[in-house]
Scaffold this active site. Structure first.
Site, short mmCIF file in Angstrom:
data_model
loop_
_atom_site.label_atom_id
_atom_site.label_comp_id
_atom_site.label_asym_id
_atom_site.label_seq_id
_atom_site.Cartn_x
_atom_site.Cartn_y
_atom_site.Cartn_z
N LEU A 215 -8.36 9.79 -5.73
CA LEU A 215 -9.79 9.64 -5.99
C LEU A 215 -10.07 8.64 -7.11
O LEU A 215 -11.22 8.27 -7.35
CB LEU A 215 -10.41 11.00 -6.32
N HIS A 275 -4.46 14.20 -0.72
CA HIS A 275 -4.86 12.78 -0.79
C HIS A 275 -5.64 12.33 0.45
O HIS A 275 -6.76 11.81 0.34
CB HIS A 275 -3.63 11.89 -0.93
#
Length: 516
Positions: A215, A275
């Site tokens: 992120l 992820h």
């Protein structure tokens, strides 16, 4: 980092944020950053270098910040400084400016030795932090304490208890205590919820920063801007125009001596459940009502709650040949080092559009990308379907780029078509701009109190609800991993699954990163 990037205007750690529109209040108390697990690999390779780069760019000021390392190893301050020194500057050559910055930064680091369940150790740590705060003339309760857990999750509960009992700052006078915890957050829904409850009993949600470094990547952070600040994407971004979406993570090396650790988790827990799923949320979410962290995270949770149960026939697992040669890996391990699966989102925008998640180790190339493939052109008068469909590709690593594959007339006298691209390659377009490491951004966000790029508890729960049934079937041996050769594309059945899901591969076209 090139030497030119060192001459950067000094910045405060807090500022008026033009993205969120929220004005952060300048906090006068000094800042203590405590790296727990300071002698370990993660701290040495990621945490300390990120802190150093923030310091070198002026985001951490030497007159307001002090860094404490805490671990079980019985070493001195200088021992720790010497361990991390070589990781702070990239490249073989260092100029005098860099070396001076490194020296200044290392002076900010103090080491405290103690066990992770030791009251004595944490009392000593609190004493050192308090002495620093007094030396900086911080009024009681105004100073800030950031605890970074570069630790295995098994010790999170005991460390949280020690911090809560012995190292908290008084927050009623403008100061705060925050904790940053690394993945993995559990191994399935039950263990993740147990861990969340143990931490949640001691800290409030605004104090907890569950870090997922994806992120913090430049191109991932660009997703919201791309989707919601560009008019031409708005009418295209739906099931009427998009045929399928691929989110891909490929590594060209194996477990590299981490086999025993990796075997406990596998590629789904290690990469896909966190992820790649976070990337899916940003690709698929609806427009939030503002850029406030809670509004963005609300929309991500809605996406996760709309994902249908994963079907076994839409999953292909693989394990590269030679994986079990590692002495730390069990002889009969079924742990996947490769997985391709189809996720389906049951809502108005995405009904019928497969989201293909693909991750693997020991493959033919290294890359991470998002590939949005559009539907065929209706009434194709040029008969160019064989050349491939339009695709919008966001290359996360390496060679950050985004490009749109489209069909154009081939130069010349004939009316023939060829695939080409509209290309934004960052290295070419933004020459001389250093793209920050993900950890730099995310640590800065924790200091500023911005939780936009961190995983909320209900988000974590929803993510585990998607994958836990499949993971249990894999752990029980009900879904088998197929062998594949290192350096290949993975099991052949994975390509068959892609084709069955509707992905059309482009033949004769290869994207080549432009040269400077």
């Amino acid at each position: 980092m090139d030497s030119g990037s060192w001459h950067i205007e000094k910045r405060s750690t807090l500022r008026n944020d033009s993205f969120t529109g929220e004005e952060n209040v300048q906090e006068t108390g000094c800042l203590s950053i405590i790296v727990l697990g300071a002698s370990g690999d993660l701290a040495k390779k990621k945490t300390f270098p990120a802190l150093f780069h923030l310091f070198a760019q002026g985001f951490l000021q030497s007159n307001e910040v002090h860094i404490f390392g805490y671990a079980r190893s019985k070493i001195s301050d200088d021992d720790l400084r010497n361990r991390i020194r070589g990781y702070l500057v990239q490249g073989k050559t260092s100029d005098a400016v860099q070396l001076e910055e490194v020296s200044k930064f290392l002076k900010l680091i103090k080491y405290v030795s103690g066990a992770y369940d030791s009251a004595e150790g944490f009392q000593k740590l609190d004493k050192e932090i308090s002495e620093h705060e007094v030396s900086r003339n911080s009024a009681e309760g105004t100073s800030r304490r950031l605890f970074y857990f570069a630790l295995p999750p098994s010790v999170y509960p005991s460390v949280c208890k020690m911090i809560k009992h012995y190292c908290m700052n008084k927050s009623d006078l403008g100061g705060w205590t925050r904790i940053v915890v690394e993945k993995p957050f559990g191994k399935d829904l039950a263990s993740a919820e147990k861990l969340s409850s143990q931490i949640g009993e001691l800290f409030d949600e605004p104090q907890i920063y569950r870090i997922d470094h994806y992120l913090g990547k430049e191109l991932v952070q660009n997703l919201l801007v791309l989707r919601f600040a560009n008019r031409f994407f708005l009418p295209l971004w739906n099931r009427d125009n998009i045929d399928n979406v691929q989110i891909v993570f490929r590594e060209d090396f194996g477990t590299e001596g981490r086999g025993g650790y990796f075997d406990e988790y596998g590629i789904i827990r290690d990469i896909i459940q966190n992820h790649l799923l976070q990337v899916l949320c940003l690709v698929a979410m609806e427009k939030p009502i503002s850029l406030k962290p809670e509004h963005i995270r609300d929309e991500k949770v809605k996406v996760l709650q709309s994902v249908l149960p994963i079907k076994d026939e839409e999953v292909v697992l693989g394990q590269y040949e030679g994986y079990r040669d590692d002495p730390t890996v069990p002889d009969h391990s079924n742990t996947p080092t490769f997985a391709t699966m189809v996720l389906r989102i049951h809502n108005e925008r995405w009904e019928g559009v497969p989201f293909i998640m693909k991750a693997g180790k020991a493959l033919s190339s290294r890359k991470a990308e998002i590939r949005v493939q559009f539907k065929d052109v209706p009434g194709d008068i040029f008969r160019c379907k064989k050349q491939g469909r339009n695709e919008f590709v966001i290359r996360l690593q390496p060679s950050e780029a985004m490009y749109m594959k489209l069909t154009v007339k081939k130069p010349g006298l004939e009316m023939s078509t060829v695939q080409s691209e509209l290309d934004l390659s960052y290295r070419q377009r933004y020459q001389g701009v250093t793209i920050p490491e993900a950890y730099e951004r995310l640590i800065l966000d924790t200091i500023r109190g911005d939780q936009q790029h961190f995983v909320r508890r209900d988000e974590l729960k929803a993510a585990w609800e998607i994958f836990t049934p499949l993971l249990h079937r894999i752990d029980n041996g009900e879904v088998k991993s197929l062998p594949y050769k290192p350096g290949s594309r993975g099991p052949a059945k994975a390509d068959e699954l892609l084709e069955k899901a509707g992905y059309v591969q482009t033949h004769g076209y290869i994207w080549i990163p432009p040269t400077l």
